[in-house]
Design a protein around this motif. Structure first.
Motif, PDB file in Angstrom:
ATOM      1  N   PHE A   1      20.014  -0.318  -4.232  1.00 59.67           N
ATOM      2  CA  PHE A   1      19.610   0.765  -5.131  1.00 59.67           C
ATOM      3  C   PHE A   1      20.784   1.711  -5.395  1.00 59.67           C
ATOM      4  CE2 PHE A   1      15.816  -0.699  -2.940  1.00 59.67           C
ATOM      5  CZ  PHE A   1      14.929  -0.859  -3.991  1.00 59.67           C
ATOM      6  N   ASN A   2      20.652   2.500  -6.449  1.00 58.27           N
ATOM      7  CA  ASN A   2      21.699   3.429  -6.872  1.00 58.27           C
ATOM      8  C   ASN A   2      21.309   4.845  -6.456  1.00 58.27           C
ATOM      9  OD1 ASN A   2      23.424   5.182  -8.310  1.00 58.27           O
ATOM     10  ND2 ASN A   2      23.666   3.721  -9.980  1.00 58.27           N
ATOM     11  N   ASN A   3      22.054   5.431  -5.508  1.00 58.70           N
ATOM     12  CA  ASN A   3      21.688   6.768  -5.045  1.00 58.70           C
ATOM     13  C   ASN A   3      21.947   7.840  -6.104  1.00 58.70           C
ATOM     14  OD1 ASN A   3      24.450   6.647  -4.804  1.00 58.70           O
ATOM     15  ND2 ASN A   3      24.533   7.569  -2.761  1.00 58.70           N
ATOM     16  N   LYS A   4      22.880   7.577  -7.033  1.00 57.34           N
ATOM     17  CA  LYS A   4      23.093   8.532  -8.126  1.00 57.34           C
ATOM     18  C   LYS A   4      21.874   8.565  -9.043  1.00 57.34           C
ATOM     19  CE  LYS A   4      28.151   8.272  -8.239  1.00 57.34           C
ATOM     20  NZ  LYS A   4      29.346   7.921  -9.054  1.00 57.34           N
ATOM     21  N   GLY A   5      21.259   7.391  -9.260  1.00 61.98           N
ATOM     22  CA  GLY A   5      20.025   7.341 -10.049  1.00 61.98           C
ATOM     23  C   GLY A   5      18.902   8.083  -9.366  1.00 61.98           C
TER      24      GLY A   5
ATOM     25  N   ASN B   1       0.883  -1.162   0.000  1.00 64.73           N
ATOM     26  CA  ASN B   1       0.000   0.000   0.000  1.00 64.73           C
ATOM     27  C   ASN B   1       0.921   1.212   0.000  1.00 64.73           C
ATOM     28  OD1 ASN B   1      -2.288   1.674   2.232  1.00 64.73           O
ATOM     29  ND2 ASN B   1      -2.458   1.455   0.035  1.00 64.73           N
ATOM     30  N   SER B   2       1.052   1.869  -1.164  1.00 69.24           N
ATOM     31  CA  SER B   2       2.062   2.908  -1.358  1.00 69.24           C
ATOM     32  C   SER B   2       2.022   3.938  -0.236  1.00 69.24           C
ATOM     33  CB  SER B   2       1.849   3.585  -2.713  1.00 69.24           C
ATOM     34  OG  SER B   2       2.939   4.415  -3.027  1.00 69.24           O
ATOM     35  N   LEU B   3       3.189   4.454   0.145  1.00 72.32           N
ATOM     36  CA  LEU B   3       3.338   5.175   1.404  1.00 72.32           C
ATOM     37  C   LEU B   3       2.662   6.536   1.454  1.00 72.32           C
ATOM     38  CD1 LEU B   3       7.006   4.212   2.320  1.00 72.32           C
ATOM     39  CD2 LEU B   3       4.856   3.122   2.991  1.00 72.32           C
ATOM     40  N   GLU B   4       2.244   7.076   0.299  1.00 73.64           N
ATOM     41  CA  GLU B   4       1.484   8.329   0.372  1.00 73.64           C
ATOM     42  C   GLU B   4       0.132   8.129   1.045  1.00 73.64           C
ATOM     43  OE1 GLU B   4       0.252   6.789  -3.794  1.00 73.64           O
ATOM     44  OE2 GLU B   4       2.008   6.726  -2.474  1.00 73.64           O
ATOM     45  N   ASN B   5      -0.282   6.857   1.203  1.00 78.36           N
ATOM     46  CA  ASN B   5      -1.557   6.558   1.868  1.00 78.36           C
ATOM     47  C   ASN B   5      -1.472   6.650   3.390  1.00 78.36           C
ATOM     48  OD1 ASN B   5      -3.467   5.698  -0.367  1.00 78.36           O
ATOM     49  ND2 ASN B   5      -1.681   4.419  -0.817  1.00 78.36           N
TER      50      ASN B   5
ATOM     51  N   THR C   1       2.514  11.572  -6.056  1.00 81.34           N
ATOM     52  CA  THR C   1       2.252  10.138  -6.031  1.00 81.34           C
ATOM     53  C   THR C   1       3.412   9.360  -6.654  1.00 81.34           C
ATOM     54  OG1 THR C   1      -0.142  10.460  -6.108  1.00 81.34           O
ATOM     55  CG2 THR C   1       0.686   8.322  -6.823  1.00 81.34           C
ATOM     56  N   VAL C   2       3.964   9.872  -7.754  1.00 79.36           N
ATOM     57  CA  VAL C   2       5.088   9.208  -8.406  1.00 79.36           C
ATOM     58  C   VAL C   2       6.310   9.187  -7.491  1.00 79.36           C
ATOM     59  CG1 VAL C   2       6.712   9.321 -10.339  1.00 79.36           C
ATOM     60  CG2 VAL C   2       4.278   9.757 -10.726  1.00 79.36           C
ATOM     61  N   ILE C   3       6.547  10.292  -6.783  1.00 79.65           N
ATOM     62  CA  ILE C   3       7.691  10.351  -5.860  1.00 79.65           C
ATOM     63  C   ILE C   3       7.574   9.258  -4.792  1.00 79.65           C
ATOM     64  CG2 ILE C   3       8.919  11.783  -4.174  1.00 79.65           C
ATOM     65  CD1 ILE C   3       7.895  14.237  -5.726  1.00 79.65           C
ATOM     66  N   TYR C   4       6.394   9.112  -4.229  1.00 79.94           N
ATOM     67  CA  TYR C   4       6.203   8.077  -3.208  1.00 79.94           C
ATOM     68  C   TYR C   4       6.373   6.673  -3.784  1.00 79.94           C
ATOM     69  CZ  TYR C   4       4.839  11.066   0.688  1.00 79.94           C
ATOM     70  OH  TYR C   4       4.847  11.977   1.728  1.00 79.94           O
ATOM     71  N   LYS C   5       5.937   6.470  -5.026  1.00 82.52           N
ATOM     72  CA  LYS C   5       6.100   5.151  -5.630  1.00 82.52           C
ATOM     73  C   LYS C   5       7.581   4.818  -5.837  1.00 82.52           C
ATOM     74  CE  LYS C   5       1.609   4.410  -7.774  1.00 82.52           C
ATOM     75  NZ  LYS C   5       0.941   5.118  -6.700  1.00 82.52           N
ATOM     76  N   ILE C   6       8.396   5.826  -6.078  1.00 78.98           N
ATOM     77  CA  ILE C   6       9.836   5.603  -6.230  1.00 78.98           C
ATOM     78  C   ILE C   6      10.490   5.296  -4.885  1.00 78.98           C
ATOM     79  CG2 ILE C   6      12.019   6.771  -6.758  1.00 78.98           C
ATOM     80  CD1 ILE C   6      10.603   5.839  -9.240  1.00 78.98           C
ATOM     81  N   ILE C   7      10.121   6.043  -3.843  1.00 82.68           N
ATOM     82  CA  ILE C   7      10.819   5.860  -2.568  1.00 82.68           C
ATOM     83  C   ILE C   7      10.269   4.714  -1.727  1.00 82.68           C
ATOM     84  CG2 ILE C   7      11.503   8.286  -2.493  1.00 82.68           C
ATOM     85  CD1 ILE C   7       9.405   8.764  -0.341  1.00 82.68           C
ATOM     86  N   THR C   8       9.042   4.237  -2.036  1.00 82.99           N
ATOM     87  CA  THR C   8       8.449   3.160  -1.230  1.00 82.99           C
ATOM     88  C   THR C   8       9.335   1.911  -1.186  1.00 82.99           C
ATOM     89  OG1 THR C   8       6.149   3.908  -1.420  1.00 82.99           O
ATOM     90  CG2 THR C   8       6.502   1.553  -1.063  1.00 82.99           C
ATOM     91  N   PRO C   9       9.777   1.342  -2.322  1.00 79.62           N
ATOM     92  CA  PRO C   9      10.638   0.149  -2.230  1.00 79.62           C
ATOM     93  C   PRO C   9      11.964   0.412  -1.510  1.00 79.62           C
ATOM     94  CG  PRO C   9       9.745   0.385  -4.456  1.00 79.62           C
ATOM     95  CD  PRO C   9       9.468   1.673  -3.733  1.00 79.62           C
TER      96      PRO C   9
ATOM     97  N   LEU D   1      14.002  13.278   0.858  1.00 77.51           N
ATOM     98  CA  LEU D   1      14.587  12.682  -0.333  1.00 77.51           C
ATOM     99  C   LEU D   1      16.073  13.031  -0.441  1.00 77.51           C
ATOM    100  CD1 LEU D   1      13.790  10.932  -2.734  1.00 77.51           C
ATOM    101  CD2 LEU D   1      13.183  13.020  -3.974  1.00 77.51           C
ATOM    102  N   SER D   2      16.400  14.289  -0.170  1.00 74.33           N
ATOM    103  CA  SER D   2      17.809  14.718  -0.231  1.00 74.33           C
ATOM    104  C   SER D   2      18.662  13.977   0.790  1.00 74.33           C
ATOM    105  CB  SER D   2      17.906  16.228   0.014  1.00 74.33           C
ATOM    106  OG  SER D   2      17.265  16.948  -1.004  1.00 74.33           O
ATOM    107  N   GLU D   3      18.160  13.872   2.028  1.00 78.41           N
ATOM    108  CA  GLU D   3      18.917  13.188   3.071  1.00 78.41           C
ATOM    109  C   GLU D   3      19.020  11.692   2.796  1.00 78.41           C
ATOM    110  OE1 GLU D   3      17.661  14.072   7.007  1.00 78.41           O
ATOM    111  OE2 GLU D   3      18.163  16.200   6.849  1.00 78.41           O
ATOM    112  N   LEU D   4      17.974  11.117   2.194  1.00 78.65           N
ATOM    113  CA  LEU D   4      17.998   9.703   1.846  1.00 78.65           C
ATOM    114  C   LEU D   4      19.112   9.422   0.840  1.00 78.65           C
ATOM    115  CD1 LEU D   4      16.604   6.883   2.017  1.00 78.65           C
ATOM    116  CD2 LEU D   4      15.122   7.632   0.144  1.00 78.65           C
ATOM    117  N   ILE D   5      19.228  10.287  -0.163  1.00 79.30           N
ATOM    118  CA  ILE D   5      20.239  10.113  -1.206  1.00 79.30           C
ATOM    119  C   ILE D   5      21.647  10.128  -0.620  1.00 79.30           C
ATOM    120  CG2 ILE D   5      21.303  11.250  -3.219  1.00 79.30           C
ATOM    121  CD1 ILE D   5      18.407  12.195  -3.923  1.00 79.30           C
ATOM    122  N   ASN D   6      21.876  11.026   0.339  1.00 75.48           N
ATOM    123  CA  ASN D   6      23.225  11.224   0.889  1.00 75.48           C
ATOM    124  C   ASN D   6      23.507  10.428   2.158  1.00 75.48           C
ATOM    125  OD1 ASN D   6      24.091  13.274  -1.064  1.00 75.48           O
ATOM    126  ND2 ASN D   6      22.495  14.543  -0.131  1.00 75.48           N
TER     127      ASN D   6
END
Length: 603
Positions: free
Chosen positions: A554-558, A325-329, A572-580, A541-546
């Motif tokens: 996963f590839n943090n550069k990607g 259940n995607s995390l934006e929910n 919604t798309v952002i949450y779908k990317i970060i959920t996994p 998102l910024s802190e997650l990458i670094n």
């Protein structure tokens, strides 16, 4: 999550009793929950975790023990026992089992998981309903079987640390995983209409797929249009009535599906409508229309106001559903918790499943092969260029396509166009939507009459030309209650009974033919772009990458490249990317959502 657990381990009985059993009986979500042990031998353990009103029922006679989670609707205790006796005879008959189970499943209305242990043979049978209304997961490796309603519990018991990378790529592309994949490696989704057999004496485990809908063979061209409408309305009212309880609450919006449920209520049985209004008031139009609908049919109505959701809530949802259940929910938690605090002993109704009597996707050109079918799935369902996903996951588009195509080839239909409908119903509806509905069961039981077995079969028997341009839904709703049909649909700005509908649908069809880059700018309901992305979401998102704790899978550069182009994406798309990615952190015990971001607000 509440529900049934089953563990079978052929060897190492001491480990089973001392470690797995202890974890199952001690890991509960909050003070409402308690654990129960239903059956135990040297190699088999069946238990449950639940709160007081959550439905788990035990039945035993001289021949078998049965544990049923959920409901067979409109069945009293005696008739449920009769059904279990009948089902026991079916499952132990190896010669005619599949055909008999298929008939039983398609004639039984319920949301359930049933476990039956035959005392004579020491064989245990576990089956779910024909839709898999109660999501269930299993792990099978090294002579160890673990079955649970909760992935988080399963991953801890099996000590799973890795993400399923193809599942992650599928989720980022579509918003759900495909087939029996989840986001977790070796944690499998228990497919609808399946039967699991555990033979303690032989030490064997077998999984059978007993029933899959063939939507090609279901269409009924002999029944008249008028009869289709009349029969559908009668079945829908019956399904709603069978699901009503002491107190019944409908989550009412300004859309079509929830008003159909409200119109079908038997108002003599303590009914109420409730709408949510978030802190950003995005549901304001829905709330106003819901109140109008409730007032028109004399249904008590109230609004629950909720604040912004926090990192702690995102973390909680990630643990509960392990990303499915995607995390934006996570914004739903406040609503569900407030509802539980204010109401007591109720069943919550939704309008999930109303799509089955709406027009399904049609194709202007006949699909020639599976590659074209796969192209259509991506074109019609993915809102993100795959390049971003491949950069983040390292999974090629070719790998994802091959995995999904192999699943499409297992569908019983011959027509590729009908296989597309099959895919959307089994994957988007049965899986994605059911996971969201199941989240509510953490607090209270939830139902929808659209997934009553006989109503669903009826819905899928209606020819597509009857459903075209919402003609069937319009007449269905008018027959149900013309008063609700004459109130505007929030998504359109006018009623389904309005002459404006055909013109509106024509303009939408024209828009669908436009190229992707143009289409994204003129979609009526597209989310605002970068300027409305919540500051704390971008900070996370910024802190997650670094972060040093960024998952190695996963590839943090990607992900950084994705963030640099985030103005092209809706939230919604952002949450779908970060959920996994967050699920991967949970598996490795590295998430800071419940610490650093626990009280940080995300809109």
């Amino acid at each position: 999550m509440p529900g049934i657990n089953l563990i079978f381990k052929k060897e190492d009985v001491g480990f089973l009793s001392s470690t797995l059993k202890e974890k199952l009986l001690t890991s509960n979500w909050d003070s409402r929950y308690f654990s129960e042990s239903y059956f135990e031998t040297k190699s088999l353990f069946i238990s449950g975790n639940r709160y007081e009103k959550y439905p788990i029922y035990i039945f035993e006679n001289d021949d078998f023990l049965a544990v049923i989670e959920g409901f067979l609707y409109n069945e009293d205790a005696k008739s449920i026992e009769d059904e279990l006796v009948k089902l026991h005879k079916i499952v132990i008959d190896n010669t005619k089992r599949q055909e008999a189970i298929s008939k039983w499943l398609t004639s039984t209305d319920g949301d359930f998981i049933i476990v039956i242990r035959d005392k004579k043979t020491a064989v245990t049978y576990l089956l779910n309903d024909v839709f898999a209304r109660l999501p269930l997961y299993y792990y099978l490796k090294n002579n160890c079987l673990i079955v649970s309603r909760e992935q988080n519990r399963l991953t801890e018991l099996a000590d799973i640390k890795n993400i399923d990378m193809i599942g992650a790529a599928q989720f980022m592309m579509l918003g759900y995983t495909v087939g029996n994949r989840t986001l977790v490696e070796e944690c499998n989704y228990f497919l609808p209409g399946s039967l699991l057999l555990v033979d303690e004496n032989k030490g064997e485990v077998k999984l059978e797929r007993n029933y899959v809908f063939n939507f090609e063979s279901m269409v009924d061209y002999t029944t008249s249009y008028k009869k289709h409408v009349e029969q559908s309305v009668a079945l829908f009212k019956k399904a709603t009535s069978k699901r009503q309880y002491i107190k019944n609450i409908i989550g009412l919006s300004g859309g079509l599906d929830s008003r159909a449920v409200a119109a079908a209520f038997d108002f003599t049985r303590n009914c109420q409508a409730i709408s949510r209004l978030s802190v950003n008031k995005k549901e304001l139009k829905d709330v106003k229309l819901a109140k109008k609908i409730a007032t028109k049919i004399s249904l008590p109505f109230k609004v629950l106001n909720t604040e912004a959701f926090t990192g702690e809530m995102i973390y909680k949802l990630a643990l509960q559903k392990m990303g499915l259940n995607s995390l934006e929910n996570a914004f739903n938690f406040q609503y569900e918790e407030k509802l539980l605090q204010q109401e007591n002993d109720f069943v919550y109704f939704t309008g999930d499943g109303g799509d089955r009597i709406k027009p399904h996707i049609t194709f202007s050109k006949k699909l020639k092969n599976y590659e074209q079918l796969m192209d259509s799935i991506i074109e019609k369902n993915s809102v993100l260029p795959y390049k971003y996903i491949e950069d983040i996951t390292g999974v090629t588009m070719d790998s994802v396509r091959k995995d999904i195509i192999s699943f499409l080839q297992s569908f019983p239909e011959q027509s590729l166009e009908i296989k597309y409908i099959h895919f959307m119903i089994y994957e988007s509806a049965f899986k994605s939507v059911f996971e969201g509905e199941d989240r509510k069961r953490f607090y209270f039981w939830t139902v929808t009459p659209f997934y009553a077995t006989d109503f669903f079969i009826k819905s899928m028997s209606i020819p597509e030309n009857y459903k075209k341009n919402y003609k069937f839904y319009k007449d269905f709703l008018i027959k149900m209650d013309k008063r609700v049909a004459d109130i505007e649909n929030a998504a359109w700005g006018f009623p389904i009974s309005s002459f404006k509908l055909n013109l509106f649908l024509y303009s939408k069809n024209v828009a669908k033919m436009l190229p992707f880059q143009i289409k994204k700018y003129i979609q009526a309901d597209v989310e605002k772009l970068k300027k409305t992305h919540h500051t704390n979401l971008l900070l996370f998102l910024s802190e997650l990458i670094n972060s040093e704790d960024f998952p190695n899978d996963f590839n943090n550069k990607g992900l950084s490249y994705f963030k640099d182009n985030i103005s092209e994406m809706n939230t919604t798309v952002i949450y779908k990317i970060i959920t996994p990615i967050i699920v991967s952190q949970l598996l490795q015990k590295k998430s800071n959502l419940n610490t650093r971001y626990a009280n940080i607000e995300f809109i």
